[in-house]
Design a protein around this motif. Sequence first.
Motif, PDB file in Angstrom:
ATOM      1  N   LYS A   1       0.832  -1.500  53.109  1.00  0.00           N
ATOM      2  CA  LYS A   1       0.537  -0.310  52.298  1.00  0.00           C
ATOM      3  C   LYS A   1      -0.572  -0.610  51.294  1.00  0.00           C
ATOM      4  CE  LYS A   1       5.242   1.526  52.484  1.00  0.00           C
ATOM      5  NZ  LYS A   1       6.458   1.716  51.670  1.00  0.00           N
ATOM      6  N   MET A   2      -0.508  -1.788  50.692  1.00  0.00           N
ATOM      7  CA  MET A   2      -1.531  -2.155  49.720  1.00  0.00           C
ATOM      8  C   MET A   2      -2.905  -2.205  50.388  1.00  0.00           C
ATOM      9  SD  MET A   2      -1.889  -5.630  47.471  1.00  0.00           S
ATOM     10  CE  MET A   2      -2.537  -6.679  48.752  1.00  0.00           C
ATOM     11  N   LEU A   3      -2.956  -2.816  51.560  1.00  0.00           N
ATOM     12  CA  LEU A   3      -4.236  -2.986  52.248  1.00  0.00           C
ATOM     13  C   LEU A   3      -4.775  -1.645  52.742  1.00  0.00           C
ATOM     14  CD1 LEU A   3      -3.328  -6.254  54.179  1.00  0.00           C
ATOM     15  CD2 LEU A   3      -4.931  -6.055  52.263  1.00  0.00           C
ATOM     16  N   LYS A   4      -3.880  -0.800  53.197  1.00  0.00           N
ATOM     17  CA  LYS A   4      -4.339   0.511  53.671  1.00  0.00           C
ATOM     18  C   LYS A   4      -4.863   1.363  52.513  1.00  0.00           C
ATOM     19  CE  LYS A   4      -1.698   0.888  58.000  1.00  0.00           C
ATOM     20  NZ  LYS A   4      -2.752   1.152  58.986  1.00  0.00           N
ATOM     21  N   ALA A   5      -4.227   1.237  51.350  1.00  0.00           N
ATOM     22  CA  ALA A   5      -4.701   1.995  50.186  1.00  0.00           C
ATOM     23  C   ALA A   5      -6.098   1.516  49.780  1.00  0.00           C
ATOM     24  CB  ALA A   5      -3.719   1.850  49.028  1.00  0.00           C
ATOM     25  N   LEU A   6      -6.283   0.198  49.738  1.00  0.00           N
ATOM     26  CA  LEU A   6      -7.612  -0.331  49.413  1.00  0.00           C
ATOM     27  C   LEU A   6      -8.647   0.167  50.417  1.00  0.00           C
ATOM     28  CD1 LEU A   6      -6.803  -3.994  48.316  1.00  0.00           C
ATOM     29  CD2 LEU A   6      -8.154  -2.350  46.985  1.00  0.00           C
ATOM     30  N   ALA A   7      -8.250   0.234  51.683  1.00  0.00           N
ATOM     31  CA  ALA A   7      -9.178   0.699  52.720  1.00  0.00           C
ATOM     32  C   ALA A   7      -9.531   2.172  52.512  1.00  0.00           C
ATOM     33  CB  ALA A   7      -8.575   0.487  54.108  1.00  0.00           C
ATOM     34  N   GLN A   8      -8.575   2.953  51.995  1.00  0.00           N
ATOM     35  CA  GLN A   8      -8.874   4.366  51.740  1.00  0.00           C
ATOM     36  C   GLN A   8      -9.924   4.496  50.644  1.00  0.00           C
ATOM     37  OE1 GLN A   8      -5.851   7.278  51.486  1.00  0.00           O
ATOM     38  NE2 GLN A   8      -4.677   6.459  53.194  1.00  0.00           N
ATOM     39  N   PHE A   9      -9.799   3.660  49.628  1.00  0.00           N
ATOM     40  CA  PHE A   9     -10.772   3.724  48.536  1.00  0.00           C
ATOM     41  C   PHE A   9     -12.145   3.251  49.017  1.00  0.00           C
ATOM     42  CE2 PHE A   9     -12.793   1.563  44.805  1.00  0.00           C
ATOM     43  CZ  PHE A   9     -13.098   2.717  44.101  1.00  0.00           C
ATOM     44  N   MET A  10     -12.176   2.065  49.580  1.00  0.00           N
ATOM     45  CA  MET A  10     -13.482   1.493  49.966  1.00  0.00           C
ATOM     46  C   MET A  10     -14.123   2.259  51.115  1.00  0.00           C
ATOM     47  SD  MET A  10     -13.166  -2.596  49.878  1.00  0.00           S
ATOM     48  CE  MET A  10     -11.795  -2.789  51.006  1.00  0.00           C
ATOM     49  N   GLY A  11     -13.263   2.673  52.062  1.00  0.00           N
ATOM     50  CA  GLY A  11     -13.800   3.301  53.271  1.00  0.00           C
ATOM     51  C   GLY A  11     -14.399   4.670  53.024  1.00  0.00           C
ATOM     52  N   THR A  12     -14.011   5.304  51.910  1.00  0.00           N
ATOM     53  CA  THR A  12     -14.569   6.632  51.640  1.00  0.00           C
ATOM     54  C   THR A  12     -15.750   6.577  50.682  1.00  0.00           C
ATOM     55  OG1 THR A  12     -12.826   6.916  49.990  1.00  0.00           O
ATOM     56  CG2 THR A  12     -12.476   7.980  52.119  1.00  0.00           C
ATOM     57  N   MET A  13     -16.149   5.364  50.297  1.00  0.00           N
ATOM     58  CA  MET A  13     -17.352   5.249  49.461  1.00  0.00           C
ATOM     59  C   MET A  13     -18.565   5.492  50.346  1.00  0.00           C
ATOM     60  SD  MET A  13     -16.959   1.796  47.352  1.00  0.00           S
ATOM     61  CE  MET A  13     -15.687   1.384  46.248  1.00  0.00           C
TER      62      MET A  13
ATOM     63  N   GLY B   1      -5.542   2.974  45.926  1.00  0.00           N
ATOM     64  CA  GLY B   1      -6.547   1.983  46.306  1.00  0.00           C
ATOM     65  C   GLY B   1      -7.543   1.739  45.178  1.00  0.00           C
ATOM     66  N   ARG B   2      -7.911   2.825  44.532  1.00  0.00           N
ATOM     67  CA  ARG B   2      -8.857   2.732  43.421  1.00  0.00           C
ATOM     68  C   ARG B   2      -8.285   1.884  42.297  1.00  0.00           C
ATOM     69  NH1 ARG B   2     -10.449   8.166  40.126  1.00  0.00           N
ATOM     70  NH2 ARG B   2     -11.725   7.236  38.477  1.00  0.00           N
ATOM     71  N   LYS B   3      -7.010   2.121  41.961  1.00  0.00           N
ATOM     72  CA  LYS B   3      -6.379   1.345  40.886  1.00  0.00           C
ATOM     73  C   LYS B   3      -6.304  -0.137  41.271  1.00  0.00           C
ATOM     74  CE  LYS B   3      -2.113   1.238  38.122  1.00  0.00           C
ATOM     75  NZ  LYS B   3      -2.679   0.851  36.812  1.00  0.00           N
ATOM     76  N   LEU B   4      -5.949  -0.392  42.522  1.00  0.00           N
ATOM     77  CA  LEU B   4      -5.851  -1.783  42.986  1.00  0.00           C
ATOM     78  C   LEU B   4      -7.207  -2.476  42.913  1.00  0.00           C
ATOM     79  CD1 LEU B   4      -3.596  -1.132  46.118  1.00  0.00           C
ATOM     80  CD2 LEU B   4      -2.932  -2.535  44.151  1.00  0.00           C
ATOM     81  N   PHE B   5      -8.251  -1.753  43.290  1.00  0.00           N
ATOM     82  CA  PHE B   5      -9.595  -2.332  43.329  1.00  0.00           C
ATOM     83  C   PHE B   5     -10.036  -2.806  41.943  1.00  0.00           C
ATOM     84  CE2 PHE B   5     -14.236  -2.219  43.431  1.00  0.00           C
ATOM     85  CZ  PHE B   5     -14.529  -2.770  44.666  1.00  0.00           C
ATOM     86  N   TYR B   6      -9.589  -2.081  40.923  1.00  0.00           N
ATOM     87  CA  TYR B   6      -9.999  -2.405  39.557  1.00  0.00           C
ATOM     88  C   TYR B   6      -8.982  -3.276  38.828  1.00  0.00           C
ATOM     89  CZ  TYR B   6     -14.044   0.685  39.704  1.00  0.00           C
ATOM     90  OH  TYR B   6     -15.257   1.246  40.002  1.00  0.00           O
TER      91      TYR B   6
ATOM     92  N   ALA C   1     -22.726 -11.392  46.980  1.00  0.00           N
ATOM     93  CA  ALA C   1     -21.830 -10.240  47.176  1.00  0.00           C
ATOM     94  C   ALA C   1     -22.642  -9.009  47.560  1.00  0.00           C
ATOM     95  CB  ALA C   1     -21.029  -9.974  45.910  1.00  0.00           C
ATOM     96  N   PRO C   2     -22.383  -8.465  48.743  1.00  0.00           N
ATOM     97  CA  PRO C   2     -23.145  -7.280  49.143  1.00  0.00           C
ATOM     98  C   PRO C   2     -22.642  -6.035  48.424  1.00  0.00           C
ATOM     99  CG  PRO C   2     -21.659  -8.001  50.917  1.00  0.00           C
ATOM    100  CD  PRO C   2     -21.406  -8.883  49.733  1.00  0.00           C
ATOM    101  N   GLY C   3     -23.476  -5.004  48.391  1.00  0.00           N
ATOM    102  CA  GLY C   3     -23.015  -3.719  47.896  1.00  0.00           C
ATOM    103  C   GLY C   3     -21.953  -3.184  48.833  1.00  0.00           C
ATOM    104  N   LEU C   4     -21.090  -2.305  48.319  1.00  0.00           N
ATOM    105  CA  LEU C   4     -20.045  -1.725  49.177  1.00  0.00           C
ATOM    106  C   LEU C   4     -20.265  -0.215  49.276  1.00  0.00           C
ATOM    107  CD1 LEU C   4     -16.829  -3.518  47.787  1.00  0.00           C
ATOM    108  CD2 LEU C   4     -18.404  -4.330  49.548  1.00  0.00           C
ATOM    109  N   PHE C   5     -20.671   0.235  50.426  1.00  0.00           N
ATOM    110  CA  PHE C   5     -20.803   1.673  50.692  1.00  0.00           C
ATOM    111  C   PHE C   5     -21.008   1.833  52.193  1.00  0.00           C
ATOM    112  CE2 PHE C   5     -24.707  -0.234  49.057  1.00  0.00           C
ATOM    113  CZ  PHE C   5     -25.536  -0.139  50.166  1.00  0.00           C
ATOM    114  N   ASN C   6     -20.674   3.007  52.678  1.00  0.00           N
ATOM    115  CA  ASN C   6     -20.824   3.314  54.106  1.00  0.00           C
ATOM    116  C   ASN C   6     -20.139   2.271  54.995  1.00  0.00           C
ATOM    117  OD1 ASN C   6     -22.338   5.312  52.981  1.00  0.00           O
ATOM    118  ND2 ASN C   6     -24.316   4.409  53.495  1.00  0.00           N
ATOM    119  N   LEU C   7     -19.040   1.715  54.482  1.00  0.00           N
ATOM    120  CA  LEU C   7     -18.312   0.688  55.239  1.00  0.00           C
ATOM    121  C   LEU C   7     -17.642   1.276  56.484  1.00  0.00           C
ATOM    122  CD1 LEU C   7     -16.673  -1.176  52.220  1.00  0.00           C
ATOM    123  CD2 LEU C   7     -18.622  -1.947  53.568  1.00  0.00           C
TER     124      LEU C   7
END
Lengths: 253, 350
Positions: free
Chosen positions: B183-195, B67-72, B114-120
Amino acid sequence: MKVLKIILPLLVTLLAFVSCEQNADAPAPLQGTVKVTFSNKVKGTNLVLNTGSYINNTGETYSVKKFKYYISNVSVTNIDKAATEVESYHLIDQSNAASLSFSFTANAETYSHLNFIIGVDSLRNVSGAQTGALDPLNDMFWTWNSGYIMAKLEGTSPASAQVNNKIEYHIGGFSGPNNVLKKINITLPITAQMLNIRANKTSEIFIDADVDKWFSNNISFATEPVCTTPGALAKKIADNYMNMFTVTNVVNN
Amino acid sequence: MKLKITIYLFAFVLLSIVLLEACKKSDATDNTSKTTPLTFTIPAGWPQPATNIFASNPLTEEGFQLGRKLFYDGKLSKDGNFPCASCHQQFAAFATFDHDFSHGFNNAFTTRNAPGLFNLAWMPLLHWDGGINHIEVQPLAPIAAPNEMAETIENVLAKLRTDSNYPNLFKAAYGSTEINSQKMLKALAQFMGTMVSSNSKYDKVQRGEATFTTAEQSGYTFFKSKCEACHKEPLFTDNSFRNNGLAVNSFLNDFGRKRITNLSSDSLKFKVPSLRNVELTFPYMHDGRLYSMRDVLDHYSTNLITTQPTLDPLLVSRIPMTTTDKNNMVAFLRTLTDTVFTKNPRFKQP
């Protein structure tokens, strides 16, 4: 020692049964297959994408480029029995012949009703990324307002003042006052016979879907050429299209 | 004799093992790739998230890293220039630093800030109008938007499939090189959701590891009496949609929540934003119209329009503040900056 010679083989045989006991089901009920086939029509004639020309109830000519809809939560039932398809999501898409029919397993019984939802149940609209028929790749998911487009019809009509005479109906909305989900229950003794499932045999249900029904109650391409958000017009069209299905035949084998 | 028994016994044990194994096999799933489970820790004193966004998306180190790699990765955008991270920058708590609107494909601007992304994980509905109902489907919006990443999911998947790394990364995360949207979307959610941002000075004060200055404490006291109702601790939002008295921007005609619900009672309501890291997420409000924290406080004390029918009842008399009140409030809001989060190496570009 003799005793051992006899007991050990016995033990081994016993073990063979005991060890696998978890997997051995109670005698499985006899099962067969239900096959459901959709034929998309316009007032009785086969729907032909792009080239077919049709006339709605207000006398406006139109043609259809895209016609697809979700059928979900399919089951066949009788008073005291039900066969429910698991992971039951189908995108019936006129441009993809393979999508027009699907099959599922049912106990060998007689069934009097076919039941399904037109659209995707509300739970799956809020459960994140899905796959298969529900994959957002299928172009049936709103990205700006999460939720499935339950049914989609796109085409053209000279009556539409939109760019290139477009008509575009994306019908969706799964919650509260915007809910367009329609539960359909069709009584099966159409040709005087119920659906009869026999072991290892496939029995078939044939359904016609009439595009014309979308535009009942005077939906006009001049005044309502586009619907791409949940709301009153979407509900009106869903109220119309819930009447588009007719079971034309049940074939028992 | 003895030998015979031994052979018998040996054969028995061997057979038992074979038989038991045979049964085990039929129960086990094939998908036994070695992933490293991750646990999502809820900071002490925080509420449970309303829904568990990881319930059907088991957190693993491999999923997170994918997810992290996809985000960047610019591959997710049409021309390669607009990865998620182009608008969501870590040093700005994943907002776009110093931009009212962010830049997207073909010199276009976004139509919202664009809002900050944390505690999503604690945010049931995403976007300013709450239009997105699950973190996993959120990326579909920016990827498809012509003024953001302007790409189709088909093309993104095609690019990932022909990439030299991604098939292996998907395999590491999911046990197979097959790449699909889910799978791609779930990986992104793992990265963003744990911020998670929970290490600001404010948090340290709550944990008894630091103390507020007098100004910060006064600001906090004022905050609790006038702002808390909407910007609820510890997340600094109650996740509701409200009208805080901003005039309609006639270029955008953005009516917020009404676009989603069709209800006139939702006209001009926007999601109450978290104020965590607020020092870094300027400019402020859904369209970035207010540049500084001081401007925001002037809004609440004097500029707020009281004539809109959907104005929140809490704001009908505005929030009168003296200059000292404002200074103290700014001091307090600065204690919400979490540099542990903005510098966390786990969220950096891989």
